[in-house]
Design a protein around this motif. Structure first.
Motif, short mmCIF file in Angstrom:
data_model
loop_
_atom_site.label_atom_id
_atom_site.label_comp_id
_atom_site.label_asym_id
_atom_site.label_seq_id
_atom_site.Cartn_x
_atom_site.Cartn_y
_atom_site.Cartn_z
N LEU A 53 13.32 -5.62 -20.90
CA LEU A 53 13.98 -4.66 -19.72
C LEU A 53 14.75 -3.34 -20.24
N THR A 54 14.49 -2.68 -19.43
CA THR A 54 15.34 -1.25 -19.80
C THR A 54 15.23 -0.55 -18.55
N GLY A 55 15.28 -1.34 -17.06
CA GLY A 55 15.80 -0.81 -16.20
C GLY A 55 16.07 -1.29 -15.22
N ILE A 56 16.66 -1.51 -14.16
CA ILE A 56 16.77 -2.43 -12.19
C ILE A 56 16.56 -0.34 -11.25
N HIS A 57 16.58 -0.18 -10.57
CA HIS A 57 16.08 1.29 -9.71
C HIS A 57 16.00 1.05 -8.34
N HIS A 58 16.45 1.29 -7.83
CA HIS A 58 16.40 0.52 -6.36
C HIS A 58 16.08 2.15 -4.98
N ASP A 59 17.05 3.18 -5.39
CA ASP A 59 16.96 4.44 -4.55
C ASP A 59 15.62 5.03 -5.71
N ARG A 60 16.38 5.09 -6.49
CA ARG A 60 15.84 6.51 -7.02
C ARG A 60 15.72 6.28 -8.56
N LEU A 61 14.08 6.64 -9.24
CA LEU A 61 13.90 5.78 -10.51
C LEU A 61 13.56 7.27 -11.47
N ARG A 62 14.38 7.12 -12.09
CA ARG A 62 14.86 8.15 -13.87
C ARG A 62 14.85 7.91 -14.59
N HIS A 66 12.73 -2.13 0.64
CA HIS A 66 12.76 -0.46 -0.36
C HIS A 66 12.23 -1.40 -1.65
N PRO A 67 11.74 -0.04 -2.52
CA PRO A 67 10.84 -0.82 -3.32
C PRO A 67 12.00 -0.64 -4.48
N VAL A 68 12.15 -1.77 -5.36
CA VAL A 68 12.80 -2.17 -6.92
C VAL A 68 12.52 -1.91 -8.26
N LEU A 114 12.78 7.04 -4.49
CA LEU A 114 12.34 5.35 -4.14
C LEU A 114 12.18 4.81 -2.49
N THR A 115 13.47 5.62 -2.04
CA THR A 115 13.69 5.67 -0.25
C THR A 115 12.44 6.32 0.68
N GLY A 116 11.36 6.68 -0.19
CA GLY A 116 10.19 8.42 0.27
C GLY A 116 9.02 7.24 1.12
N ILE A 117 9.26 5.51 0.26
CA ILE A 117 8.17 5.24 1.49
C ILE A 117 8.76 4.81 2.63
N MET A 172 1.21 -1.06 0.04
CA MET A 172 -0.30 -0.35 0.16
C MET A 172 0.81 1.47 0.04
N LEU A 173 2.04 1.25 0.83
CA LEU A 173 2.92 2.58 0.62
C LEU A 173 3.21 2.81 -0.78
#
Length: 192
Positions: free
Chosen positions: A166-175, A149-151, A186-189, A50-51
């Motif tokens: 697949l064009t990318g895998i994003h861990h901390d930031r989705l740009r 943390h969302p990936v 993505l660390t905002g949750i 949900m977050l």
């Protein structure tokens, strides 16, 4: 003690359920989907799920250009026996249907996002992306829980093969620059 009778409306008709059945079957639980002619019932979701939905809905709502809108947990009618419910959608704003609308059509959807849950892992990772790609939805994101943390796994449709690449895998930031400019922390949750 006698067992309660099996509700007759849960028995699939010959050939399985069809997309319109989600609008006319009585007492369907919220967020029921239709996958391959079968009803799929949602389990209660974890806090992470949900977050992430809230984070993406809010961020994409701020970032989406004027011709697009962000929706959460609305179905998409992909065919006679396919009506999944992505967790987050980006749709074209010029679509009709008004406030009584219950579903979108694939040509109205720009992006479909699935946040993977334990109970829906195979559907979210395999079947739903196949269905979205075959229907021509240009962008698909799959979000997994990476230790709280969302990936985000980002896919783009190859129109020649009707499959996602697949064009990318994003861990901390989705740009991203497509389907529009996206920059999400993505660390905002952890702060929600």
């Amino acid at each position: 003690m006698t067992a309660e009778p099996f509700p007759q409306w849960l028995r699939p008709p010959p050939g399985g359920f069809v997309a319109e059945d989600l609008d006319r079957l009585p007492d369907l639980p919220p967020h029921t989907e239709l996958i391959d002619g079968s009803l799929v019932f949602a389990c209660p979701q974890a806090e992470f799920h949900m977050l992430v939905i809230s984070l993406l809905e809010s961020a994409l709502g701020r970032l989406a250009p004027a011709g697009m809108r962000v929706r959460r947990q609305m179905t998409v009618t992909l065919g006679r026996d396919q009506r999944p419910e992505p967790d987050v959608l980006v749709v074209r704003a010029h679509t009709d249907g008004g406030l009584e609308r219950r579903t979108y059509w694939p040509d109205e959807v720009v992006l479909a996002v699935e946040v993977v849950s334990v109970e829906s892992r195979t559907r979210d990772r395999e079947r739903k992306p196949q269905l979205y790609a075959k229907a021509g939805i240009a962008y698909f994101w799959r979000v997994e829980n990476g230790d709280g943390h969302p990936v985000v796994y980002v896919y783009e449709l190859d129109p020649a093969t009707k499959t996602y690449a697949l064009t990318g895998i994003h861990h901390d930031r989705l740009r991203l620059s497509v389907p529009f400019h996206v920059d999400i922390d993505l660390t905002g949750i952890g702060r929600m």
